[in-house]
Design an enzyme around this catalytic site. Structure first.
Site, PDB file in Angstrom:
ATOM      1  CB  SER A  46      -0.732  -0.146   1.339  1.00  0.00           C
ATOM      2  OG  SER A  46      -1.375   1.140   1.453  1.00  0.00           O
ATOM      3  N   GLY A  55       6.593 -12.023  -7.703  1.00  0.00           N
ATOM      4  CA  GLY A  55       5.389 -11.991  -6.643  1.00  0.00           C
ATOM      5  C   GLY A  55       4.337 -10.941  -7.106  1.00  0.00           C
ATOM      6  CG  HIS A  65       5.440   1.500  11.530  1.00  0.00           C
ATOM      7  ND1 HIS A  65       5.107   2.258  12.675  1.00  0.00           N
ATOM      8  CD2 HIS A  65       4.789   0.231  11.658  1.00  0.00           C
ATOM      9  CE1 HIS A  65       4.304   1.664  13.417  1.00  0.00           C
ATOM     10  NE2 HIS A  65       3.887   0.436  12.881  1.00  0.00           N
TER      11      HIS A  65
HETATM   12  N1  LIG Z   1      -0.280   0.421   4.989  1.00  0.00           N
HETATM   13  C1  LIG Z   1      -0.363   1.629   5.701  1.00  0.00           C
HETATM   14  O1  LIG Z   1      -1.660   2.062   6.190  1.00  0.00           O
HETATM   15  C2  LIG Z   1       0.694   2.072   6.342  1.00  0.00           C
HETATM   16  C3  LIG Z   1       0.709   3.370   6.704  1.00  0.00           C
HETATM   17  C4  LIG Z   1       1.626   4.032   7.346  1.00  0.00           C
HETATM   18  C5  LIG Z   1       2.962   3.358   7.291  1.00  0.00           C
HETATM   19  N2  LIG Z   1       2.916   2.090   7.143  1.00  0.00           N
HETATM   20  C6  LIG Z   1       4.333   1.310   7.329  1.00  0.00           C
HETATM   21  O2  LIG Z   1       4.830   1.300   5.820  1.00  0.00           O
HETATM   22  C7  LIG Z   1       5.539   0.106   5.688  1.00  0.00           C
HETATM   23  C8  LIG Z   1       4.966  -0.606   4.419  1.00  0.00           C
HETATM   24  O3  LIG Z   1       3.525  -1.195   4.455  1.00  0.00           O
HETATM   25  P1  LIG Z   1       2.689  -1.549   3.609  1.00  0.00           P
HETATM   26  O4  LIG Z   1       1.472  -1.682   4.092  1.00  0.00           O
HETATM   27  O5  LIG Z   1       2.890  -0.724   2.557  1.00  0.00           O
HETATM   28  O6  LIG Z   1       3.109  -2.881   3.214  1.00  0.00           O
HETATM   29  P2  LIG Z   1       2.708  -4.290   3.294  1.00  0.00           P
HETATM   30  O7  LIG Z   1       1.434  -4.527   2.846  1.00  0.00           O
HETATM   31  O8  LIG Z   1       2.643  -4.582   4.830  1.00  0.00           O
HETATM   32  O9  LIG Z   1       3.864  -4.941   2.679  1.00  0.00           O
HETATM   33  C9  LIG Z   1       4.001  -5.404   1.567  1.00  0.00           C
HETATM   34  C10 LIG Z   1       5.252  -5.633   0.813  1.00  0.00           C
HETATM   35  O10 LIG Z   1       6.111  -6.606   1.782  1.00  0.00           O
HETATM   36  C11 LIG Z   1       6.692  -7.467   0.898  1.00  0.00           C
HETATM   37  N3  LIG Z   1       7.014  -8.774   1.421  1.00  0.00           N
HETATM   38  C12 LIG Z   1       6.147  -9.310   2.287  1.00  0.00           C
HETATM   39  N4  LIG Z   1       6.934 -10.280   2.859  1.00  0.00           N
HETATM   40  C13 LIG Z   1       8.356 -10.344   2.058  1.00  0.00           C
HETATM   41  C14 LIG Z   1       9.238 -11.133   2.221  1.00  0.00           C
HETATM   42  N5  LIG Z   1       9.458 -12.240   3.140  1.00  0.00           N
HETATM   43  N6  LIG Z   1      10.371 -11.024   1.545  1.00  0.00           N
HETATM   44  C15 LIG Z   1      10.409  -9.897   0.609  1.00  0.00           C
HETATM   45  N7  LIG Z   1       9.257  -9.117   0.701  1.00  0.00           N
HETATM   46  C16 LIG Z   1       8.136  -9.282   1.311  1.00  0.00           C
HETATM   47  C17 LIG Z   1       5.565  -7.807  -0.205  1.00  0.00           C
HETATM   48  O11 LIG Z   1       6.108  -8.177  -1.415  1.00  0.00           O
HETATM   49  P3  LIG Z   1       5.448  -9.566  -2.191  1.00  0.00           P
HETATM   50  O12 LIG Z   1       4.214  -8.919  -2.974  1.00  0.00           O
HETATM   51  O13 LIG Z   1       6.468  -9.925  -3.004  1.00  0.00           O
HETATM   52  O14 LIG Z   1       5.078 -10.351  -0.991  1.00  0.00           O
HETATM   53  C18 LIG Z   1       5.075  -5.994  -0.584  1.00  0.00           C
HETATM   54  O15 LIG Z   1       5.919  -5.527  -1.485  1.00  0.00           O
HETATM   55  C19 LIG Z   1       5.419  -0.714   6.907  1.00  0.00           C
HETATM   56  O16 LIG Z   1       6.499  -0.370   7.795  1.00  0.00           O
HETATM   57  C20 LIG Z   1       4.021  -0.172   7.573  1.00  0.00           C
HETATM   58  O17 LIG Z   1       3.945  -0.288   8.989  1.00  0.00           O
HETATM   59  C21 LIG Z   1       1.958   1.538   6.548  1.00  0.00           C
END
Ligand SMILES: NC(=O)c1ccc[n+]([C@@H]2O[C@H](COP(=O)([O-])OP(=O)(O)OC[C@H]3O[C@@H](n4cnc5c(N)ncnc54)[C@H](OP(=O)(O)O)[C@@H]3O)[C@@H](O)[C@H]2O)c1
Length: 426
Positions: A97, A121, A181
């Protein structure tokens, strides 16, 4: 009193937001690129309004008696932003996201951005769909880190911990390590993420989902973000955090620490933002149903009125405004019951905060999200929520209403949570 103080602060902030947006638009005029493609179409006449000009320059805002500095996008006209990062490559590692929202915004802002994800992926496919080109702007993770100067670790928090042993040696001197984060570095006992001593470590945490980061940017607005510095080797870490914050689509940035960011974030999402509100909706709905109310009545009194009518009023004009928009009967009852809910819930929130502080929540999250089946497990739990009567009630009624009023297109989407016949799912 607190309510008035909060409101006046938010009024100042809103005025400042309007001003900044106007200033930002003016700054953009002569340039080719934009904070947002849509913002460029906004008329520059807004800046001619003297009200906006007089408020411009407010940087320290009074939040209910506490003065806080707010960093604004308006101080970073695009030319300055692009010049600041002219020798940098922002390597976005992970394309969930946040990767999607932050990456596309930074790219639209004319910064040099590449994406690094697992080949083949889900994220790789998504990135290709969004126009990232394999071998040019899309690479396997290690290659992207090698090419990047600012390494934006946007993997899931569990993946940040899992991949750290492999990725850490690639974070070499001269690079900057970026997070959205505080999770990984603050809970280092559990995550084992300890950044190298010789790089800047910074944080920009948008206060919203990556989808909102993107949507607000496209609308010409900017999301609020927290910024923080964990390690300042160059003496420029904070400035860099602010600049990247602007680059990824923030409008306003509030300074914090990694620790405060992660504590408040884990607490808030488990509380009122997600878990708390889900639990409260469900509890209210269940009691109504037990007392013989129909699903539509229980849904209307629990979800519909909250999301479609009253909560937007709180967001737009404040809690007192929402009260004033309701009947005197409603006001009297709500005023009486608010302290009862507050008293009942304080011990729960205290327990929650302690569970965040002592790392229990982190360990649970790491354990659950490190499973190879984490996506399927989560999907199963969410499907269970989706199948609860409260949510089926909202969905069923809409599809029927759309039929009843002979809409030309039949609604086939799944996620609809409103009983309004004119509600249009995106
Ligand atoms: N979402 C929010 O609302 C939000 C808001 C503020 C801050 N954050 C922070 O932003 C950061 C990213 O969050 P997000 O929500 O965008 O991401 P997410 O959906 O939690 O993570 C997705 C990413 O992680 C990869 N991934 C998962 N397992 C993996 C592994 N074992 N090896 C390599 N890649 C892997 C996925 O790739 P694949 O598709 O290849 O699995 C995907 O690209 C985090 O630190 C989160 O706390 C999030």
């Amino acid at each position: 009193m607190a309510s008035f103080a909060a409101r006046s602060a938010s009024q100042v902030l809103r005025a400042s937001r309007r001003t900044s947006a106007a200033v930002a638009r003016a700054a953009l005029k002569p340039q080719a690129a934009s904070y947002s493609l849509l913002a460029r179409t906004a008329s520059a006449k807004v800046i001619l309004n003297p009200t906006f000009q007089t408020v411009r320059g407010v940087k320290t805002l009074d939040f209910a008696g506490t003065k806080e500095t707010v960093y604004e996008r308006a101080d970073w006209p695009l030319a300055k932003l692009q010049d600041y990062f002219k020798n940098d490559t922002l390597a976005l590692i992970g394309y969930g996201s946040q990767g999607h929202g932050q990456g596309l915004n930074a790219r639209d802002n004319g910064l040099n951005v590449i994406v690094g994800v697992r080949e083949g992926g889900e994220s790789w496919k998504q990135a290709v769909e969004d126009g990232w080109v394999p071998g040019e702007t899309l690479f396997p993770i290690k290659e992207a880190i090698h090419k990047g100067t600012i390494i934006m670790n946007l993997l899931s928090d569990a993946a940040q911990s899992q991949t750290w042993p492999e990725l850490a040696p690639l974070i070499t001197p001269g690079k900057t390590l970026y997070f959205s984060h505080g999770f990984s570095v603050v809970y280092k006992e559990d995550t084992k993420v300890v950044p190298p001593k010789d790089v800047d470590v910074i944080l920009v945490a948008p206060k919203g989902s990556g989808r909102t980061v993107r949507t607000l940017f496209k609308e010409g607005r900017g999301i609020n973000s927290s910024i923080a510095v964990w390690q300042d080797v160059t003496g420029k870490a904070k400035e860099k955090a602010i600049a990247i914050g602007v680059g990824i689509g923030s409008g306003y940035m509030y300074e914090t620490t990694f620790q405060k960011e992660v504590y408040s974030d884990l607490y808030g999402e488990r509380g009122v933002l997600m878990g708390g509100i889900q639990g409260l909706f469900l509890a209210q709905y269940q009691v109504l149903r037990k007392n013989g109310h129909s699903p539509s009545e229980a849904f209307n009194e629990t979800v519909e009125e909250a999301t479609q009518s009253l909560y937007p009023l709180i967001g737009q004009k404040g809690m007192d405004y929402m009260y004033n928009a309701c009947s005197t009967t409603a006001r009297r009852g709500a005023l009486d019951w608010a302290p009862i809910f507050e008293k009942a819930n304080v011990p729960i929130f205290e327990k929650l905060y302690e569970s965040v502080r002592n790392g229990t929540e982190t360990r649970k999250s790491l354990e659950y999200n490190s499973r190879t089946t984490y996506r399927q497990d989560l999907a199963k739990e969410l499907a269970e929520i989706d199948n609860q009567e409260i949510w089926r009630a909202g969905m069923y009624k809409v599809s029927r209403l759309l039929w009843d009023i002979s809409m030309t297109s039949v609604f086939t989407g799944k996620v609809v949570r409103s009983l309004r016949p004119d509600y249009k799912p995106e």
